[in-house]
Enzyme design. Structure first.
Site, mmCIF file in Angstrom:
data_model
loop_
_atom_site.group_PDB
_atom_site.id
_atom_site.type_symbol
_atom_site.label_atom_id
_atom_site.label_comp_id
_atom_site.label_asym_id
_atom_site.label_seq_id
_atom_site.Cartn_x
_atom_site.Cartn_y
_atom_site.Cartn_z
ATOM 1 N N LYS A 170 7.956 14.197 8.956
ATOM 2 C CA LYS A 170 7.791 14.363 7.500
ATOM 3 C C LYS A 170 9.174 14.585 6.913
ATOM 4 O O LYS A 170 9.727 15.673 6.965
ATOM 5 C CB LYS A 170 6.907 15.571 7.145
ATOM 6 C CG LYS A 170 6.547 15.545 5.656
ATOM 7 C CD LYS A 170 6.348 16.899 5.041
ATOM 8 C CE LYS A 170 7.580 17.593 4.589
ATOM 9 N NZ LYS A 170 8.382 16.917 3.543
ATOM 10 N N GLU A 245 16.236 25.184 12.059
ATOM 11 C CA GLU A 245 17.640 24.999 11.661
ATOM 12 C C GLU A 245 17.679 25.313 10.177
ATOM 13 O O GLU A 245 17.184 24.526 9.370
ATOM 14 C CB GLU A 245 18.078 23.542 11.892
ATOM 15 C CG GLU A 245 18.104 23.091 13.334
ATOM 16 C CD GLU A 245 19.256 23.687 14.121
ATOM 17 O OE1 GLU A 245 20.216 24.196 13.511
ATOM 18 O OE2 GLU A 245 19.191 23.646 15.354
ATOM 19 N N CYS A 279 24.815 22.552 5.290
ATOM 20 C CA CYS A 279 24.425 23.893 5.738
ATOM 21 C C CYS A 279 25.603 24.655 6.338
ATOM 22 O O CYS A 279 25.639 25.876 6.293
ATOM 23 C CB CYS A 279 23.286 23.788 6.734
ATOM 24 S SG CYS A 279 23.603 22.595 8.026
ATOM 25 N N GLU A 379 23.298 31.200 -0.422
ATOM 26 C CA GLU A 379 23.714 29.821 -0.162
ATOM 27 C C GLU A 379 23.644 29.082 -1.502
ATOM 28 O O GLU A 379 22.569 28.954 -2.093
ATOM 29 C CB GLU A 379 22.747 29.192 0.841
ATOM 30 C CG GLU A 379 23.166 27.831 1.294
ATOM 31 C CD GLU A 379 22.190 27.223 2.289
ATOM 32 O OE1 GLU A 379 20.977 27.303 2.066
ATOM 33 O OE2 GLU A 379 22.663 26.651 3.285
#
Ligand SMILES: NC(=O)c1ccc[n+]([C@@H]2O[C@H](COP(=O)([O-])OP(=O)(O)OC[C@H]3O[C@@H](n4cnc5c(N)ncnc54)[C@H](O)[C@@H]3O)[C@@H](O)[C@H]2O)c1
Length: 474
Positions: A170, A245, A279, A379
């Site tokens: 997905k 992750e 990331c 972030e």
């Protein structure tokens, strides 16, 4: 506008059962660019049933057969690389030059790393008189984000297939086109029906159905820490393996006395590439207080020299952010930085000068940042850099580790001095200066950056079960 209305299930393109239409907006033009159908729980059921059937035979295939399959996928992936790059650039705004090289190329890297790992993997070992064997875990769900779309798809599909699993992918609903082309690659490469299935969808719909499904043995998830936690909670009732992750807030520790004219531009490149949407972006630049002002002057020059521009034009500029929500989030955090008293050195609120359309953000630099400010803790996922002064080495290590995340860290300066920092940094990856990353190296994070590792032999092992065989097999 490209249309991918169907799902790829059991080796065929099929209509969704009860899915809904979804338009992707080109972030540079703010116009629709791709249409997909967000799948349903019924689509997931069909894909799981197909994958379970295919697992019976695919799990028993030889290593040689799976290497041949991965090589066939690689050849077809290379044939389609221009189409894949075009969709990535159009849907998530990464400049076409980078989409065609770094983005598409990373997928080739994972295929090569999976083939190499499969060649060397020891599927059977002996402990005393008994054996330990490594077997594919079963049917795996692969959920991926939009920021490096093919990198993340291949970082999962290649080792999952190498291990002998069957799977349901997905991809992100924000950048689904490259994954649809990848399903065409799989089809053309002759992957047996049911081994690879693609269900387009969003998190609350298909993502949740996959995480909860009793017919799935493992979920490999890449995305935000928020969604990763949700996936783990939804997977808990069926005791699936959950590989995560997740997000990051990586430090770049510039050692006292390091040559700033090299260390600062190199570190900032790691943030600016992909418009800050990586990331591992080392967005917290830690500099000794005696070098703070010099570091700021160099960083300011780099940020001001960075141009934004049309993703479809070749060049070294950066593109827009992926979507409106992300643009608004970044604007909010820039405003918060000013409000909390950081010094705005470059960029700032609003679109770049003269730009009226698209989710473009000015490359933005803050100095005199404290590590307890929101811009140093959250972030941001945009081209926003914070410079944080430190007192001494101990203070630098304390600030570097003072984060909920632990994905990656950079140490810039004398390698002999950097060596002492490496074991003290709580991160899954430590770059000493810029280094030269390799798709065979394990990729993953400590703390709230995730669980488990991807890439190469570590990624392969993640997709396997371990069986002890006690007794003589004759
Ligand atoms: N550690 C890594 O390897 C890595 C790599 C790239 C990106 N990321 C992280 O990904 C994030 C950016 O990507 P994003 O905005 O697409 O993340 P996201 O969490 O919003 O979405 C990622 C994927 O998860 C799906 N999803 C969302 N909610 C879900 C739910 N409740 N259940 C199941 N699936 C769900 C989405 O549809 C998408 O496919 C950043 O936090 C970034 O740091 C991590």
């Amino acid at each position: 506008m490209k249309r991918y209305p169907k799902q790829y299930i059991d080796g065929a393109w099929v209509e969704s059962e009860g899915g809904t239409r979804h338009e992707v907006i080109n972030p540079a033009t703010e116009q629709p660019c791709t249409e997909i159908t967000l799948g349903s729980a019924a689509d997931v059921d069909k894909a799981v049933a197909a994958a379970r059937r295919a697992f019976e035979s695919f799990s028993q295939t030889s290593v040689e057969a799976r290497i041949a399959l991965l090589e066939a996928i690689m050849a077809e992936y290379k044939n389609r690389s221009a189409d894949i790059a075009e969709r990535i650039a159009t849907e998530m705004g990464c400049p076409i030059s980078m989409a065609a090289t770094a983005q598409v190329g990373s997928g080739v890297g994972h295929l090569m790393a999976a083939i190499a790992a499969l060649r060397d993997f020891r599927f059977e070992e002996r402990i005393g008189a008994n054996r330990v064997v490594h077997e594919p875990i079963g049917v795996v769900a692969l959920i991926t984000p939009w920021n490096w779309p093919m990198n993340q798809v291949l970082a999962k599909v290649a080792p999952a297939l190498a291990a002998g699993n069957t799977m349901i992918l997905k991809p992100s609903e924000e950048a689904p086109g490259s994954a649809a082309i990848f399903a065409e690659v799989i089809d053309k490469a002759g992957v047996p029906a049911g081994v690879f299935n693609l269900i387009q969808g969003d998190g609350p719909g298909v993502g949740t159905a996959l995480a909860r499904h009793p017919g799935i043995d493992m979920v490999s998830f890449t995305g935000s820490t928020r969604a990763g936690i949700q996936v783990a909670k939804n997977a808990a009732d069926t005791v699936k393996r959950v590989h995560q992750e997740l997000g990051g807030k990586s430090p770049n520790v510039i050692l006292e006395g390091a040559p700033l004219d090299k260390a600062i531009p190199a570190g900032l490149m790691g943030v600016l590439i992909n418009s800050g949407q990586s990331c591992i972006a080392p967005t917290r630049v830690l500099v000794h207080k005696s070098q703070h002002d010099e570091a700021v002057a160099i960083a300011k020059q780099v940020m001001e020299a960075t141009e934004t521009g049309d993703p479809m034009t070749e060049g070294r500029h950066i593109g827009p952010l992926v979507n409106k929500a992300q643009w608004e989030k970044v604007q909010g955090l820039i405003a918060k930085g000013v409000e909390e008293g950081a010094t705005l050195e470059a960029g700032g609120p609003g679109r770049p000068e003269g730009v009226e359309t698209g989710y473009f953000v000015k490359p933005t630099l803050f100095s005199n940042v404290r590590n307890d400010m929101r811009i140093a803790r959250e972030e941001i996922f945009g081209p926003v850099v914070t410079i944080i002064p430190y007192e001494n080495d101990e203070d630098a290590i304390r600030i570097a580790n003072d984060t909920d995340y632990g994905l990656s860290a950079v140490v810039s300066g004398d390698p002999a001095k950097a060596k002492a920092f490496v074991p003290r940094l709580r991160a899954g990856m430590v770059y000493v200066n810029t280094g030269n990353p390799d798709p065979g190296l394990p990729f993953g994070g400590y703390k709230q950056s995730g669980n488990g590792r991807e890439y190469g032999k570590y990624g392969l092992a993640e997709f396997m079960e371990v069986k002890s065989v006690i007794g003589d097999l004759g």
